[in-house]
Design a protein around this motif. Structure first.
Motif, PDB file in Angstrom:
ATOM      1  N   TRP A 129     -40.279 -36.790   3.013  1.00  0.00           N
ATOM      2  CA  TRP A 129     -39.473 -37.440   3.962  1.00  0.00           C
ATOM      3  C   TRP A 129     -38.451 -37.868   3.104  1.00  0.00           C
ATOM      4  O   TRP A 129     -38.441 -37.796   2.186  1.00  0.00           O
TER       5      TRP A 129
ATOM      6  N   SER B 119     -40.579 -29.242  17.875  1.00  0.00           N
ATOM      7  CA  SER B 119     -41.509 -30.117  18.776  1.00  0.00           C
ATOM      8  C   SER B 119     -42.801 -31.080  18.017  1.00  0.00           C
ATOM      9  O   SER B 119     -43.101 -30.055  17.022  1.00  0.00           O
ATOM     10  N   PRO B 120     -43.293 -32.139  17.343  1.00  0.00           N
ATOM     11  CA  PRO B 120     -44.247 -32.184  16.361  1.00  0.00           C
ATOM     12  C   PRO B 120     -45.794 -31.703  16.670  1.00  0.00           C
ATOM     13  O   PRO B 120     -45.487 -31.106  15.602  1.00  0.00           O
TER      14      PRO B 120
ATOM     15  N   TYR C 186     -37.243 -38.173   8.805  1.00  0.00           N
ATOM     16  CA  TYR C 186     -37.331 -37.282   9.139  1.00  0.00           C
ATOM     17  C   TYR C 186     -38.257 -36.821   7.777  1.00  0.00           C
ATOM     18  O   TYR C 186     -38.482 -36.756   6.518  1.00  0.00           O
TER      19      TYR C 186
ATOM     20  N   GLU D 269     -46.710 -30.821  12.868  1.00  0.00           N
ATOM     21  CA  GLU D 269     -47.488 -32.436  11.843  1.00  0.00           C
ATOM     22  C   GLU D 269     -48.361 -31.744  11.283  1.00  0.00           C
ATOM     23  O   GLU D 269     -48.872 -32.223  10.697  1.00  0.00           O
TER      24      GLU D 269
ATOM     25  N   SER E  80     -37.167 -29.324  10.518  1.00  0.00           N
ATOM     26  CA  SER E  80     -38.288 -30.954  11.132  1.00  0.00           C
ATOM     27  C   SER E  80     -38.994 -31.144  12.238  1.00  0.00           C
ATOM     28  O   SER E  80     -38.527 -30.204  13.060  1.00  0.00           O
ATOM     29  N   TYR E  81     -39.129 -32.637  12.168  1.00  0.00           N
ATOM     30  CA  TYR E  81     -39.803 -32.257  14.011  1.00  0.00           C
ATOM     31  C   TYR E  81     -39.242 -33.562  14.202  1.00  0.00           C
ATOM     32  O   TYR E  81     -38.989 -34.817  14.007  1.00  0.00           O
ATOM     33  N   ALA E  82     -39.144 -34.112  15.540  1.00  0.00           N
ATOM     34  CA  ALA E  82     -38.464 -35.296  16.306  1.00  0.00           C
ATOM     35  C   ALA E  82     -38.895 -35.071  17.509  1.00  0.00           C
ATOM     36  O   ALA E  82     -39.095 -34.317  18.245  1.00  0.00           O
ATOM     37  N   SER E  83     -39.431 -36.661  17.857  1.00  0.00           N
ATOM     38  CA  SER E  83     -40.188 -36.730  19.348  1.00  0.00           C
ATOM     39  C   SER E  83     -38.570 -36.902  20.386  1.00  0.00           C
ATOM     40  O   SER E  83     -39.164 -36.676  21.532  1.00  0.00           O
TER      41      SER E  83
END
Length: 827
Positions: free
Chosen positions: A656, A645-646, A534, A650, A568-571
């Motif tokens: 990470w 959201s990414p 992450y 980004e 953080s971001y995640a798909s």
């Protein structure tokens, strides 16, 4: 003759059976409540001391800015001891090879560090006899990880910034160490007097300041109150046990709640036994009181004698109960104390007062009403035995339920236990009453001795309300015991599930973006179970729906949410996360969205479609709330309050991180990993996991020990319930034997009768236990509701067998003693 002499005469004169039940019931109520109370009070004080070892003091504050000088001055003027630490990242180089630089996390400590707990180290380090405290100027303690990376040993020298220090030991564990996801390298600990000699404290340096305070409880409390009003909570945080060791705090809090629950259940069963035995005992006293009145005793004199007798019984039972309580709490403490770094404090009278109060309330409420009615027994009862009685069963039941409710309020400290147990009791009583109406209302009440079955059913029908009372007493006891077992099983299962065997035991932080793919490949190739990598970006909530976030945070009493957060971001939705409201975004979305953790959304009053503006390094990013989710903070996997959201993150520079389970037999993995990924920080949290597992195991044993006391109370109820109907069962059996009934038929009838009572109570108790456990598990312990279908089979069958055998054992006089002797003894 006074009350004490009357009690002694009865004990020696053949009534020790009923008196024993009364005395043991009172003693058990004291033993359970006082035993748990004494332990809980000791544990609470020990946890305060244990929390201090995690903080390196009784109180600690942390800040990214230099702490005000007056904090130390005020603390010392209040009689408190103080210590200070400063942490910052810098490069460390071996003196023998100044090209082999490694980014480390420096921790400079003052002379009195640590105030609480111990710094565990190895390899020949001895505290020097200087005024520089634990570490002398020019020396350092380091993590084993640093030595492995730099290929150094204890005794070598290194540059820390511009300062040369000698490595004199290896850090095993810091009292306030824990682990930080933003630790920029292995730990190097130096003396506070050397901190400025490193020349590493420059404008823009990433510094973390901390102060620790220790002293007596009142002084710490007063200073904490002053501290909260003095410092700016946006810049300074006050550390607690829940922040430092949340898993231990939650585990022990739940354990304490369960012990209190067991205490309430044990007291309830002891109260039922006391009420049943007291009612039978009061019937025995009818004749004695009538005789005393014929000899001239006034109602006032009778009342005084009865009060003196009960007081003597209460005093003796309470003394015995307190002795048992000391033994019980000592046993529980012995199981728990092995993992504590500080010894459990000695027990105090404060933990025992509730046990004494409980026994007094139990005696007055459960034993008082039938005994009080004795003052109204007429002298004429000497020749007319139908005169006089022990009062209304309904009124006694109302008083008993009220007392039971009062004890629950005093003891459980929560309304849900009261709702669950009283709801189960009222439901069980109502169902038993309907059962009596349906099964026995149409039956003839004459003795039908053509078969053991008919004989048993006609006996139950003739005494249907007593039958109902026995079924309810049995069912209540079974439901209380079963509720404790069910909640205990759910708790232990939840504890064990929270720390599975393959729980992550290492954190990997400071991973550069270019290392992500290679790390994923390494984990896959080495068959290491990781949590997924992450990105981490630091940001602060600036606006909520265009309004200042600090204002809303202060209005909701949640000021620290406006500090810097880990973003953080995640798909995809991370594992162990569950959506509560809303839906997850598409993997290829181009919208700026955020997923908010449920507790934050609740406290900040956030809803779907609300907008949140984050300040990330001076750049503002506006996102919309797309969903609200729950997550497990105890599973040692990366978790974030805010997951974006990414597209929202980004473009920002990020480091990470991940966590992974490294088996104990893979000792070669970490050194090999560090050789390949030299800039990644690896944090071993295995000792934290082991500590939590040890606590869980020992708390589980303590829970089982307390359950054994609850089981003793259940046996008391069983004995008191059987004896409550023993007189009329013996009388009717003696009459039937005199009329020619065989021993085999009578024993068969008793077996069927007690078996029916046990089976009916088992079914009713299973329903009551299911309902009570559901309320307690979901509302009190925040556990998922579960259907315990095996209980519906085991409890009725097991109860029928146990009650039938116990009833036969206590009614053996039916076939062993001549009918004439039985009738004479009963009369």
């Amino acid at each position: 003759m006074n009350g004490w002499q009357w009690l002694r005469r009865e004990w020696r004169g053949g009534r020790s059976g009923d008196l024993s039940i009364l005395a043991v019931a009172l003693a058990m109520s004291v033993a359970i409540v006082a035993g748990i109370g004494l332990f809980a009070e000791r544990l609470e004080r020990a946890l305060d001391a244990q929390a201090a070892t995690y903080l390196a003091g009784d109180l600690a504050v942390n800040s990214r800015k230099s702490l005000p000088d007056n904090l130390i001055t005020v603390a010392q003027s209040s009689g408190l001891k103080t210590s200070q630490t400063v942490q910052f990242p810098t490069m460390a180089y071996p003196v023998s090879d100044d090209t082999n630089g490694i980014l480390v996390s420096i921790k400079a400590v003052s002379s009195d560090y640590p105030l609480r707990g111990e710094l565990v180290y190895k390899a020949g380090f001895e505290p020097p006899s200087t005024n520089y405290g634990l570490l002398a100027s020019g020396t350092a303690l380091v993590d084993q990880t640093y030595l492995d990376r730099a290929q150094l040993t204890v005794g070598d020298s290194i540059y820390v910034g511009e300062l040369v220090v000698k490595v004199v030991g290896i850090i095993e564990r810091e009292p306030d160490g824990g682990f930080s996801l933003f630790s920029l390298g292995p730990r190097v600990m130096i003396s506070m007097v050397d901190v400025y000699s490193t020349m590493a404290l420059r404008p823009g340096s990433r510094l973390s300041y901390a102060q620790q305070y220790a002293g007596d409880e009142d002084a710490i409390s007063d200073f904490a109150t002053w501290l909260e009003s003095e410092v700016n909570e946006d810049d300074v945080s006050i550390r607690t046990l829940e922040q430092g060791q949340p898993q231990l705090a939650r585990t022990l809090a739940r354990a304490k709640q369960f012990l209190l629950l067991c205490g309430a259940l044990g007291v309830a069963m002891a109260g039922v036994a006391l009420a049943l035995a007291g009612r039978r005992y009061s019937r025995y006293l009818l004749d004695a009181v009538a005789v005393k009145k014929t000899l001239g005793a006034t109602p006032k004199r009778i009342t005084r004698l009865l009060v003196e007798k009960l007081a003597a019984l209460w005093f003796l039972s309470t003394a015995v109960g307190l002795l048992i309580a000391l033994i019980v709490q000592a046993g529980i403490s012995a199981l728990i104390s092995t993992w504590l770094e500080t010894e459990l404090p000695a027990p105090t009278l404060l933990g025992a007062w509730l046990g004494v109060l409980t026994s007094l309330i139990s005696m007055v409420a459960f034993l008082g009403p039938p005994i009080y009615q004795l003052r109204a027994v007429p002298p004429l009862r000497v020749i007319r035995r139908e005169l006089g009685g022990t009062g209304s069963l309904l009124s006694a039941s109302v008083i008993g339920i009220a007392a039971f409710s009062l004890l629950l309020v005093l003891y459980t400290e929560t309304p849900w236990v009261i709702v669950g147990l009283l709801g189960a009791l009222l439901l069980g009583g109502g169902v038993a009453w309907l059962l009596a109406i349906l099964l026995f209302s149409g039956r003839r009440r004459l003795v039908q001795a053509s078969s053991p079955w008919r004989l048993a059913m006609s006996s139950l029908a003739r005494h249907r309300w007593l039958t109902v009372g026995q079924i309810v007493a049995f069912a209540l006891t079974l439901s209380l015991l079963a509720s404790a077992v069910l909640v205990r099983s759910s708790l232990i299962g939840d504890w064990q599930a929270s720390i599975p065997e393959d729980a992550p035991n290492h954190f990997f932080t400071n991973v550069a973006p270019y290392q992500v793919d290679n790390m994923n490949h390494t984990f896959d190739y080495e068959n290491i179970d990781d949590s997924g990598l992450y990105a981490m970006v630091r940001g602060r909530i600036a606006l909520i729906n265009g309004e200042d976030a600090k204002v809303r945070a202060e209005q909701n009493g949640y000021r620290h949410i406006s500090r810097e957060l880990n973003l953080s971001y995640a798909s995809e939705l991370p594992r162990d996360n569950e959506l509560v409201v809303g839906s997850w975004w598409e993997p290829d979305t181009d919208q700026l969205l955020v997923s908010v953790e449920e507790s934050v959304a609740t406290r900040m009053n956030l809803k779907l479609a609300d907008t949140i503006t984050f300040d990330i390094g001076g750049t503002q990013v506006k996102v919309m709330v797309a969903n609200i989710r729950t997550l497990d903070w105890d599973d040692l996997r990366p978790a974030f309050f805010m997951l974006l959201s990414p597209p929202a993150l980004e473009d920002f520079g990020a480091s990470w991180m991940t966590s992974a389970y490294v088996p104990e037999d893979r000792t070669d993995f970490i050194p090999a990993f560090l050789r390949e990924f030299a800039t990644v920080t690896v944090i071993d949290v295995g000792y934290i996991i082991e500590q939590v597992r040890q606590v869980i195991n020992q708390v589980s044993r303590a829970v089982e020990l307390v359950l054994s006391l609850v089981a003793v109370s259940a046996i008391l109820v069983l004995l008191a319930t059987v004896r409550s109907s023993q007189d009329w069962r013996l009388r009717e059996s003696a009459v039937l034997r005199a009329l020619g009934a065989s021993k085999k038929r009578l024993l068969g009838a008793l077996l069927i009768e007690f078996g029916f009572l046990g089976f009916a109570a088992g079914i009713l108790g299973a329903g009551m236990a299911e309902g009570a456990a559901a309320v307690i598990q979901t509302q009190q312990f925040d556990l998922p509701m579960a259907w315990h279908w095996p209980m519906w089979i085991i409890l009725p069958i097991g109860s029928a067998i146990v009650v039938a055998l116990f009833g036969l054992l206590t009614s053996k006089q039916v076939v062993q003693v001549a009918p004439n002797d039985i009738l004479r003894e009963v009369n």
